[in-house]
Design an enzyme around this catalytic site. Structure first.
Site, PDB file in Angstrom:
ATOM      1  N   GLU A   1      -0.067 -10.921 -17.124  1.00 45.41           N
ATOM      2  CA  GLU A   1      -0.363  -9.944 -16.087  1.00 45.41           C
ATOM      3  C   GLU A   1      -1.147  -8.747 -16.585  1.00 45.41           C
ATOM      4  OE1 GLU A   1       4.183  -8.150 -15.915  1.00 45.41           O
ATOM      5  OE2 GLU A   1       2.942  -7.962 -14.145  1.00 45.41           O
TER       6      GLU A   1
ATOM      7  N   ARG B   1       1.428   1.393  -6.127  1.00 43.20           N
ATOM      8  CA  ARG B   1       1.659   0.396  -5.073  1.00 43.20           C
ATOM      9  C   ARG B   1       0.415  -0.396  -4.724  1.00 43.20           C
ATOM     10  NH1 ARG B   1       6.414   1.947  -2.241  1.00 43.20           N
ATOM     11  NH2 ARG B   1       5.832   0.641  -0.497  1.00 43.20           N
TER      12      ARG B   1
ATOM     13  N   TRP C   1      -3.634  -1.988  -1.186  1.00 39.75           N
ATOM     14  CA  TRP C   1      -3.537  -3.272  -1.886  1.00 39.75           C
ATOM     15  C   TRP C   1      -3.919  -4.302  -0.840  1.00 39.75           C
ATOM     16  CZ3 TRP C   1      -0.556  -7.812  -1.600  1.00 39.75           C
ATOM     17  CH2 TRP C   1      -0.572  -8.608  -2.746  1.00 39.75           C
TER      18      TRP C   1
ATOM     19  N   ASN D   1       0.974   0.215   5.873  1.00 33.70           N
ATOM     20  CA  ASN D   1       1.406  -0.606   4.739  1.00 33.70           C
ATOM     21  C   ASN D   1       2.138  -1.805   5.330  1.00 33.70           C
ATOM     22  OD1 ASN D   1       2.584  -1.676   2.426  1.00 33.70           O
ATOM     23  ND2 ASN D   1       4.266  -0.184   2.431  1.00 33.70           N
ATOM     24  N   GLY D   2       1.710  -3.025   4.946  1.00 38.35           N
ATOM     25  CA  GLY D   2       2.384  -4.220   5.466  1.00 38.35           C
ATOM     26  C   GLY D   2       1.382  -5.190   6.083  1.00 38.35           C
TER      27      GLY D   2
ATOM     28  N   CYS E   1       0.861  -1.177   0.000  1.00 35.15           N
ATOM     29  CA  CYS E   1       0.000   0.000   0.000  1.00 35.15           C
ATOM     30  C   CYS E   1       0.901   1.232   0.000  1.00 35.15           C
ATOM     31  CB  CYS E   1      -0.865   0.022   1.250  1.00 35.15           C
ATOM     32  SG  CYS E   1      -1.743  -1.515   1.519  1.00 35.15           S
TER      33      CYS E   1
ATOM     34  N   LYS F   1       2.970  -2.584  -7.618  1.00 37.21           N
ATOM     35  CA  LYS F   1       4.304  -2.368  -8.166  1.00 37.21           C
ATOM     36  C   LYS F   1       5.390  -2.805  -7.207  1.00 37.21           C
ATOM     37  CE  LYS F   1       7.034  -0.716 -11.303  1.00 37.21           C
ATOM     38  NZ  LYS F   1       7.204  -1.599 -12.478  1.00 37.21           N
TER      39      LYS F   1
ATOM     40  N   HIS G   1       8.542 -32.784 -24.219  1.00 43.09           N
ATOM     41  CA  HIS G   1       8.410 -33.542 -22.974  1.00 43.09           C
ATOM     42  C   HIS G   1       7.084 -33.277 -22.280  1.00 43.09           C
ATOM     43  CE1 HIS G   1      12.473 -34.927 -23.436  1.00 43.09           C
ATOM     44  NE2 HIS G   1      12.851 -33.670 -23.649  1.00 43.09           N
TER      45      HIS G   1
ATOM     46  N   GLU H   1       9.419 -14.217 -20.006  1.00 44.69           N
ATOM     47  CA  GLU H   1       9.070 -12.814 -19.772  1.00 44.69           C
ATOM     48  C   GLU H   1       7.866 -12.420 -20.652  1.00 44.69           C
ATOM     49  OE1 GLU H   1       9.430 -10.600 -17.753  1.00 44.69           O
ATOM     50  OE2 GLU H   1       9.300  -8.639 -18.705  1.00 44.69           O
TER      51      GLU H   1
ATOM     52  N   LYS I   1       4.391 -11.116 -19.097  1.00 45.19           N
ATOM     53  CA  LYS I   1       3.815  -9.817 -19.459  1.00 45.19           C
ATOM     54  C   LYS I   1       2.390  -9.993 -19.976  1.00 45.19           C
ATOM     55  CE  LYS I   1       6.023  -7.534 -17.991  1.00 45.19           C
ATOM     56  NZ  LYS I   1       7.392  -7.406 -17.463  1.00 45.19           N
TER      57      LYS I   1
END
Ligand code: F6R
Length: 609
Positions: free
Chosen positions: A488, A27, A74, A99-100, A2, A604, A504, A481, A485
């Site tokens: 997300e 964030r 968040w 935040n946390g 957050c 982020k 395989h 990557e 991308k």
């Protein structure tokens, strides 16, 4: 994850807090809220969803207080609705933003309920407000009540606390997630990072773990975990490095993709002497590459994939073995580490909790600690023995783009320097690689010219539910990557695979509905990748091939789409091929209509486990 802000000001602070929260929205953006002290009482506005909803609410019912706190959330504990939005109040005397994660919140909650406190939210944060209020009820002065409450908390937190009767007091505390104090003229500020405070000040002091602080109009007092007054260094930030603006671009992500030729060049210039044709010639390293047995790299997400590319480089150019781990796995893996080894950590934010925990594990194991970090002054940067900054500038789009290519640029320079130091690269070979690195910005610029073609590919991809990405060697992390991308930001399911691994298992997925993006520069292993493409083509898979002129000329399969880059030296291919891979995800997401810069469920800076 957050974002928090606090201001002890001399005018109505709500508009300033909104301005700061805008810079922190990267964030988290599940809900937002602000509280101020107004004529001796606390008032707040909160809104579910993005900051614009809070702004609407403030327009119809402004807050007028001169001291206030704000939060963009968040969600960790409790759904993202208005009653779980911060600030949280207790007894209408105390307001808290956090935040946390408070790990012992259940135990504290039971204790506080037994003491007669009523909980209005499902959050862990609310226990903090009640703990402080209980201290006040017990007759403690505000600062003492805050300190007593903080000492009861276990877990990770950055906090800002307001007291209804104390218009000239703002208390902050940090244990884990960052908290910056901004020094103003007759007013002072708290914020999750320097960017948040950039509109008001460029003079910042970061709290250290365990610190707490009391801010007033004219004073800043900082205390350590034992309550002893301490001094922490002030840092000046250059205003322009903190500017956050989309410019003419529709999204931050696109702006950041387009900034890459410039920031790669800027970053390389910091590590490579293009005149002497040497890498890291100016840097005094606290370790000697020649004496290392191996390197341990840990990181998360895109930063981890940069590390995976670096593994190929260190092993190829310096014959230096690399153990690379996802930090959340590494931190609990109890890996035995060589004496005087080197551990490298890669992080855009410099605050990722798992990466930081891995760093601390390696510190305890007596390793030299190197950090490739984008945010100066971040915790990882401060705890490292040596920082290799990426000069990408602020990255606001949640999906990492320019930080990734700058991480690759730094890591390539490190691998070349290691090769020279270990006697694996002659001066001539080093000069050749340095010249090659110098070409990266130019080729990155040319990669951007593929955007028109990529939009057409994106139209096709936006109609499918699954996409496979393939690559070998350094293109294998690039394939992962690309898949990361796409997942997300477009929410389309995608997997990145080593092309040779296809047979395989994943080859069972191939049919005419499955697009397969193949990242395949004409490198030493190109023919092998072509064989893997044949296997896909033989099963009707739809190939989207990203290659170079030689690769296109020598490709024996007929791809549905072909993106052709110029031929380029092998070492820079991962840096340059990142751009079309990013643009594919970006344009697919735009067509899908998702929130490109702030995709759902993400944040982020991941400061929780
Ligand atoms: C993906 C992305 C994430 C981050 C990861 C690590 O686009 O941005 O996977 O790479 O959360 O973050 P940092 O680099 O800040 O440690």
């Amino acid at each position: 994850m957050c974002g928090i802000v606090g201001i002890v000001g001399r005018q109505a602070v709500a508009p300033m807090i909104v301005e700061a929260l805008k810079r922190l929205e990267y964030r988290g953006y599940d809900s937002a809220g602000i509280a101020t002290i107004e004529h001796g009482h606390l008032d707040r506005r909160r809104a579910e969803g993005k900051l614009v909803n809070l702004e609407d609410r403030l327009r119809s019912r402004p807050l007028i207080g001169h001291t206030g706190i704000g939060h963009t959330r968040w969600a960790t504990h409790g759904v993202p609705n208005e009653s779980n939005a911060h600030p949280h109040f207790s007894d209408d005397r105390v307001a808290v933003v956090h935040n946390g994660i408070i790990e012992n919140f259940r135990e504290l909650r039971d204790e506080l309920i037994a003491d007669g406190f009523h909980f209005a939210s499902q959050t862990d944060t609310e226990v903090i407000a009640h703990l402080v209020a209980r201290g006040l009820r017990d007759g403690l002065a505000p600062k003492e009540a805050a300190r007593a409450a903080i000492s009861r908390l276990r877990g990770a937190f950055a906090l800002a606390i307001l007291f209804k009767d104390e218009e000239n007091l703002l208390v902050g505390a940090r244990n884990g997630p960052p908290l910056a104090i901004g020094h103003g003229d007759g007013e002072n500020y708290l914020g999750s990072d320097a960017i948040a405070l950039a509109p008001f000040t460029n003079t910042i002091t970061y709290l250290e773990d365990g610190d707490w602080c009391a801010l007033s109009h004219d004073g800043i007092d900082i205390y350590d975990v034992d309550g002893r007054p301490v001094e922490r260094a002030m840092q000046k930030f250059i205003g322009s490095s903190l500017l956050v603006d989309k410019g003419n671009h529709r999204h931050f992500m696109l702006k950041e993709i387009y900034e890459q030729p410039e920031v790669i060049s800027h970053t390389l210039a910091n590590y490579v002497d293009f005149v002497a044709e040497r890498a890291l010639a100016r840097e005094a390293l606290p370790f000697d590459f020649a004496g290392l047995e191996r390197i341990a790299i840990s990181a998360c997400g895109t930063a981890y994939l940069a590390g995976l590319v670096a593994k190929y480089w260190f092993e190829r150019y310096a014959r230096l073995p690399v153990d690379i781990d996802i930090a959340s796995e590494f931190r609990y893996r109890e890996m035995p580490m060589p004496k005087n080894g080197l551990a490298l950590f890669i992080s855009q934010s410099g605050e990722t909790a798992d990466t930081l925990a891995s760093l601390r594990y390696c510190r305890a194991e007596g390793q030299h600690i190197g950090a490739v970090v984008n945010v100066r002054g971040s915790t990882i940067a401060r705890e490292a023995d040596i920082v290799f900054p990426t000069l990408a500038g602020p990255e606001i789009g949640v999906a990492s783009t320019k930080a990734f290519t700058c991480q690759l640029s730094v890591l390539a320079a490190l691998a070349v320097a290691a090769g020279r130091a270990r006697g694996e690269l002659s001066a001539e070979a080093e000069a050749g690689l340095v010249r090659a690195l110098g070409e990266a910005p130019r080729f990155a610029n040319q990669a951007l010219k593929l955007e028109g073609q990529i939009e057409k590919i994106a139209h096709d991809l936006s109609k499918v539910r699954h996409v496979l990405y393939l690559g070998r060697d350094t293109s294998y992390p690039l394939a992962m990557e690309g898949a990361l991308k796409l997942k997300e930001i477009s929410y389309i399911h995608a997997e990145g695979y080593a092309a040779g691994e296809l047979k395989h298992g994943p080859i069972a997925l191939i049919d005419e509905d499955m697009p397969v993006v193949v990242v395949a520069p004409h490198d030493h292993i190109y023919e092998k990748t072509v064989s893997n493409m044949q296997e896909v083509a033989a099963r009707g898979g739809r190939i989207i091939l990203i290659t170079d002129e030689r690769g296109a000329a020598e490709c024996s399969v007929n791809p549905e789409h072909l993106l052709v880059l110029p031929d380029m030296p092998e070492i820079i291919a991962p840096i340059v091929y990142a751009l079309p891979v990013q643009l594919i995800a970006y344009h697919t997401a735009v067509i899908m209509g998702t929130d490109v810069d702030q995709p759902r469920n993400l944040a982020k800076s991941v400061t929780v486990e």
